[in-house]
Design an enzyme around this catalytic site. Structure first.
Site, short mmCIF file in Angstrom:
data_model
loop_
_atom_site.label_atom_id
_atom_site.label_comp_id
_atom_site.label_asym_id
_atom_site.label_seq_id
_atom_site.Cartn_x
_atom_site.Cartn_y
_atom_site.Cartn_z
NE ARG A 66 88.44 33.72 -42.50
CZ ARG A 66 87.62 32.23 -43.02
NH1 ARG A 66 88.90 31.46 -42.34
NH2 ARG A 66 87.26 32.21 -43.95
CD GLN A 69 88.45 24.05 -45.29
OE1 GLN A 69 88.46 24.40 -46.53
NE2 GLN A 69 89.28 23.41 -44.64
CB THR A 71 83.28 31.48 -43.26
OG1 THR A 71 82.04 31.94 -42.95
CG2 THR A 71 83.98 33.60 -42.94
CE1 TYR A 72 78.65 37.17 -48.15
CE2 TYR A 72 76.84 37.23 -46.49
CZ TYR A 72 77.07 37.48 -47.88
OH TYR A 72 76.09 38.56 -48.62
CB ALA A 138 82.23 31.70 -38.02
CG LEU A 139 86.00 30.88 -33.40
CD1 LEU A 139 88.10 30.52 -33.82
CD2 LEU A 139 85.23 30.71 -32.05
CG MET A 152 82.25 35.76 -32.71
SD MET A 152 82.63 34.14 -33.37
CE MET A 152 83.18 33.23 -32.24
CB ALA A 153 81.82 36.20 -38.58
CB CYS A 169 83.36 26.38 -41.34
SG CYS A 169 82.82 28.18 -40.30
#
Length: 208
Positions: A66, A69, A71-72, A138-139, A152-153, A169
């Site tokens: 994706r 950067q 993310t979790y 985040a996306l 999307m998260a 990110c």
């Protein structure tokens, strides 16, 4: 189609399924939204820099395809994976990302977080926290042959300490919050349903 994966579902398993779905679809394939909750995992985007992994500890790290950067993902977070045909929807990726953010902003408003917003130069959705903005969603998107996957998260009610093991990110010191921090008691399932409805409305998906 809106597909609910078993909770939790392994990140790599879902990622590989998205790749297969996208590779095999044609111009007549209906768009889909996959609603997923993952066990704890850090994911690095295509341009992800390892130096943003500060202290992963025992949490696995997956290099994925994706955008974005590091993310979790973990329990209490909704992953809304958007598998859509951009060409058929007559959309460019920048517009689709904007609409995905708006769908999330409108979802948060349903649950009383009416000041959710974007942040210039930092994709995702943010909410006020003290004198600053904190990230609540985040996306990251991948486009292949004119079709998207990933998505999307949205942090609903989750343990946030794993975010301390990374620069979320790619931003050092970025505060990360969840809906529960703002008194939202809605269930994961309820918020996921609202988010999928907003994504369908904003992004122009053609579902079955």
């Amino acid at each position: 189609m809106i597909r609910h994966w078993p909770r939790p579902s392994d990140y790599r398993t879902v990622w590989e399924a998205m790749q297969r779905f996208t590779a095999e679809r044609d111009e007549n394939t209906a768009d889909e939204i996959w609603l997923v909750e993952h066990p704890p995992v850090y994911t690095l985007g295509q341009a992800g820099k390892p130096e943003h992994l500060l202290n992963p500890g025992n949490i696995p790290v997956v290099q994925t395809d994706r955008g974005g950067q590091v993310t979790y993902h973990g329990p209490g977070q909704i992953m809304a994976y958007v598998l859509m045909d951009l060409k058929r929807a007559n959309r460019f990726i920048k517009a689709m990302v904007n609409q995905l953010e708006q769908a999330t902003i409108d979802t948060l408003a349903v649950y009383g977080l009416k000041k959710a917003c974007r942040k210039e130069g930092a994709p995702g959705v943010y909410v006020p926290s003290g004198h600053d903005l904190a990230k609540i969603a985040a996306l990251g998107i991948k486009v292949r042959n004119g079709c998207t996957y990933h998505g999307m998260a949205l942090n609903v009610a989750m343990e946030l300490s794993p975010f301390n093991g990374i620069n979320p990110c790619g931003y050092a010191g970025l505060q990360t919050v969840c809906m529960a921090d703002y008194g939202v008691t809605a269930s994961w399932e309820e918020v996921a349903q609202t988010l999928s409805e907003q994504i369908t409305r904003h992004c122009g998906l053609q579902l079955d």
